[in-house]
Design a protein around this motif. Structure first.
Motif, PDB file in Angstrom:
ATOM      1  N   THR A 140       0.831  -1.208   0.000  1.00 37.30           N
ATOM      2  CA  THR A 140       0.000   0.000   0.000  1.00 37.30           C
ATOM      3  C   THR A 140       0.863   1.255   0.000  1.00 37.30           C
ATOM      4  OG1 THR A 140      -1.786  -1.129   1.162  1.00 37.30           O
ATOM      5  CG2 THR A 140      -1.766   1.280   1.282  1.00 37.30           C
ATOM      6  N   ALA A 141       1.892   1.265   0.822  1.00 35.03           N
ATOM      7  CA  ALA A 141       2.774   2.433   0.911  1.00 35.03           C
ATOM      8  C   ALA A 141       3.479   2.693  -0.416  1.00 35.03           C
ATOM      9  CB  ALA A 141       3.790   2.238   2.033  1.00 35.03           C
ATOM     10  N   VAL A 142       3.967   1.650  -1.040  1.00 35.35           N
ATOM     11  CA  VAL A 142       4.687   1.803  -2.307  1.00 35.35           C
ATOM     12  C   VAL A 142       3.727   2.238  -3.419  1.00 35.35           C
ATOM     13  CG1 VAL A 142       5.916   0.515  -4.100  1.00 35.35           C
ATOM     14  CG2 VAL A 142       6.610   0.306  -1.715  1.00 35.35           C
ATOM     15  N   GLU A 143       2.519   1.690  -3.417  1.00 35.35           N
ATOM     16  CA  GLU A 143       1.542   2.064  -4.447  1.00 35.35           C
ATOM     17  C   GLU A 143       1.093   3.517  -4.320  1.00 35.35           C
ATOM     18  OE1 GLU A 143       0.344   0.562  -7.251  1.00 35.35           O
ATOM     19  OE2 GLU A 143       1.915  -0.908  -6.835  1.00 35.35           O
ATOM     20  N   THR A 144       1.089   4.060  -3.123  1.00 36.89           N
ATOM     21  CA  THR A 144       0.660   5.448  -2.943  1.00 36.89           C
ATOM     22  C   THR A 144       1.816   6.440  -3.016  1.00 36.89           C
ATOM     23  OG1 THR A 144       0.757   5.224  -0.537  1.00 36.89           O
ATOM     24  CG2 THR A 144      -1.374   4.823  -1.585  1.00 36.89           C
ATOM     25  N   PHE A 145       3.043   5.933  -3.049  1.00 34.25           N
ATOM     26  CA  PHE A 145       4.223   6.795  -3.147  1.00 34.25           C
ATOM     27  C   PHE A 145       4.269   7.439  -4.518  1.00 34.25           C
ATOM     28  CE2 PHE A 145       8.844   6.747  -4.445  1.00 34.25           C
ATOM     29  CZ  PHE A 145       9.192   7.903  -3.776  1.00 34.25           C
ATOM     30  N   GLU A 146       4.407   8.762  -4.543  1.00 33.56           N
ATOM     31  CA  GLU A 146       4.560   9.479  -5.796  1.00 33.56           C
ATOM     32  C   GLU A 146       6.032   9.407  -6.188  1.00 33.56           C
ATOM     33  OE1 GLU A 146       3.275  13.799  -7.287  1.00 33.56           O
ATOM     34  OE2 GLU A 146       2.026  12.929  -5.710  1.00 33.56           O
ATOM     35  N   ASN A 147       6.313   8.574  -7.152  1.00 35.75           N
ATOM     36  CA  ASN A 147       7.691   8.187  -7.479  1.00 35.75           C
ATOM     37  C   ASN A 147       8.422   9.267  -8.278  1.00 35.75           C
ATOM     38  OD1 ASN A 147       9.981   6.643  -7.660  1.00 35.75           O
ATOM     39  ND2 ASN A 147       9.135   5.156  -9.089  1.00 35.75           N
ATOM     40  N   ARG A 148       8.847  10.295  -7.595  1.00 34.09           N
ATOM     41  CA  ARG A 148       9.651  11.336  -8.235  1.00 34.09           C
ATOM     42  C   ARG A 148      11.116  10.957  -8.101  1.00 34.09           C
ATOM     43  NH1 ARG A 148       6.158  15.567  -5.301  1.00 34.09           N
ATOM     44  NH2 ARG A 148       4.464  15.833  -6.788  1.00 34.09           N
ATOM     45  N   ARG A 149      11.901  11.375  -9.060  1.00 37.61           N
ATOM     46  CA  ARG A 149      13.304  10.952  -9.123  1.00 37.61           C
ATOM     47  C   ARG A 149      14.065  11.234  -7.829  1.00 37.61           C
ATOM     48  NH1 ARG A 149      13.864  13.591 -15.066  1.00 37.61           N
ATOM     49  NH2 ARG A 149      12.533  12.061 -16.083  1.00 37.61           N
ATOM     50  N   HIS A 150      14.043  12.470  -7.384  1.00 34.37           N
ATOM     51  CA  HIS A 150      14.821  12.815  -6.187  1.00 34.37           C
ATOM     52  C   HIS A 150      14.259  12.138  -4.941  1.00 34.37           C
ATOM     53  CE1 HIS A 150      11.689  15.905  -6.209  1.00 34.37           C
ATOM     54  NE2 HIS A 150      11.862  15.996  -4.910  1.00 34.37           N
ATOM     55  N   ASP A 151      12.924  11.975  -4.887  1.00 28.03           N
ATOM     56  CA  ASP A 151      12.317  11.289  -3.737  1.00 28.03           C
ATOM     57  C   ASP A 151      12.720   9.821  -3.711  1.00 28.03           C
ATOM     58  OD1 ASP A 151      11.027  13.591  -2.848  1.00 28.03           O
ATOM     59  OD2 ASP A 151       9.186  13.141  -3.963  1.00 28.03           O
ATOM     60  N   PHE A 152      12.751   9.196  -4.897  1.00 33.36           N
ATOM     61  CA  PHE A 152      13.151   7.786  -4.941  1.00 33.36           C
ATOM     62  C   PHE A 152      14.576   7.618  -4.433  1.00 33.36           C
ATOM     63  CE2 PHE A 152      15.651   4.562  -7.120  1.00 33.36           C
ATOM     64  CZ  PHE A 152      15.082   3.436  -6.534  1.00 33.36           C
ATOM     65  N   ARG A 153      15.481   8.457  -4.878  1.00 36.00           N
ATOM     66  CA  ARG A 153      16.886   8.321  -4.478  1.00 36.00           C
ATOM     67  C   ARG A 153      17.062   8.550  -2.978  1.00 36.00           C
ATOM     68  NH1 ARG A 153      17.813  11.274  -9.916  1.00 36.00           N
ATOM     69  NH2 ARG A 153      17.813   9.459 -11.275  1.00 36.00           N
ATOM     70  N   ARG A 154      16.308   9.487  -2.421  1.00 32.66           N
ATOM     71  CA  ARG A 154      16.349   9.734  -0.973  1.00 32.66           C
ATOM     72  C   ARG A 154      15.804   8.529  -0.217  1.00 32.66           C
ATOM     73  NH1 ARG A 154      12.627  10.593   2.402  1.00 32.66           N
ATOM     74  NH2 ARG A 154      11.075  11.173   0.845  1.00 32.66           N
ATOM     75  N   LEU A 155      14.664   8.013  -0.672  1.00 27.07           N
ATOM     76  CA  LEU A 155      14.068   6.857  -0.003  1.00 27.07           C
ATOM     77  C   LEU A 155      14.951   5.619  -0.119  1.00 27.07           C
ATOM     78  CD1 LEU A 155      10.233   7.050  -0.649  1.00 27.07           C
ATOM     79  CD2 LEU A 155      11.403   6.978   1.541  1.00 27.07           C
ATOM     80  N   PHE A 156      15.579   5.457  -1.267  1.00 32.64           N
ATOM     81  CA  PHE A 156      16.487   4.315  -1.432  1.00 32.64           C
ATOM     82  C   PHE A 156      17.556   4.360  -0.345  1.00 32.64           C
ATOM     83  CE2 PHE A 156      20.157   2.050  -2.892  1.00 32.64           C
ATOM     84  CZ  PHE A 156      19.639   0.906  -3.477  1.00 32.64           C
ATOM     85  N   LYS A 157      18.132   5.537  -0.143  1.00 35.93           N
ATOM     86  CA  LYS A 157      19.169   5.682   0.879  1.00 35.93           C
ATOM     87  C   LYS A 157      18.610   5.390   2.272  1.00 35.93           C
ATOM     88  CE  LYS A 157      22.658   8.764   2.704  1.00 35.93           C
ATOM     89  NZ  LYS A 157      23.234  10.095   2.701  1.00 35.93           N
TER      90      LYS A 157
END
Length: 183
Positions: A73-90
């Protein structure tokens, strides 16, 4: 990175990629051969976005033992913007994606953005972008395997193993702390 001079050269880069990357991007080889490179590039980026989301999902489920349904659910509602993805990955994996790997996808993203904004893109730029995505997928898989034991550009069957998940209440707190929304 050398840019192939033809579609055949681009297709060969894909067929030379690791088996899981080839499998994940199927039917990209046929798209490269038989359709506009714009179609192939669009398909590849759709798959990159999916692999990014799956890396976050697998990371929180496997490494942080978050409840799988809440993680989905969390991943499906995440707005996958480039900079947000890289921050979350870290945040999820404890290490940033190396800049040499980010550079590969950023060069392809520039071409993608030009395509989506209706700008003229040279055939060489399409070929470069597609090869960059293939190289990125290969390197990203290596990073995720080293940090989490799975390859998002591939089959994720059995990625979690037998480890027990936390209860939903604790999982919510972990997801909130990482910065993934719950709806």
């Amino acid at each position: 990175m050398s840019v192939p001079g033809s579609r055949l050269g681009v297709r060969n880069r894909l067929t030379d990629a690791p088996t899981e990357v080839q499998w994940y991007f199927d039917p990209a080889a046929q798209l490269i051969e038989n359709f506009s490179l714009e179609v192939a590039l669009s398909y590849l980026f759709a798959r990159v976005e999916k692999a990014h989301l799956m890396s976050l999902y697998c990371g929180v489920v496997k490494l942080h033992r978050v409840d799988a349904s809440l993680a989905a659910t969390a991943v499906e509602t995440f707005e996958n913007r480039r900079h947000d993805f890289r921050r979350l990955f870290k945040d999820v994996f404890g290490k940033a994606i190396p800049s040499s790997v980010v550079d590969k996808i950023q060069s392809a993203e520039k071409v993608r953005d030009n395509v989506l904004h209706g700008k003229t893109v040279a055939p060489r730029d399409y070929r470069m972008a597609i090869v960059s995505i293939i190289e990125y997928a290969t390197e990203f898989n290596k990073i995720c395997f080293r940090l989490g034991g799975f390859r998002p550009f591939g089959s994720l069957q059995g990625f979690k193993g037998a480890a027990a998940s936390m209860d939903k209440s604790t999982s919510r707190w972990v997801l909130k702390g990482i910065g993934l929304p719950l709806g």
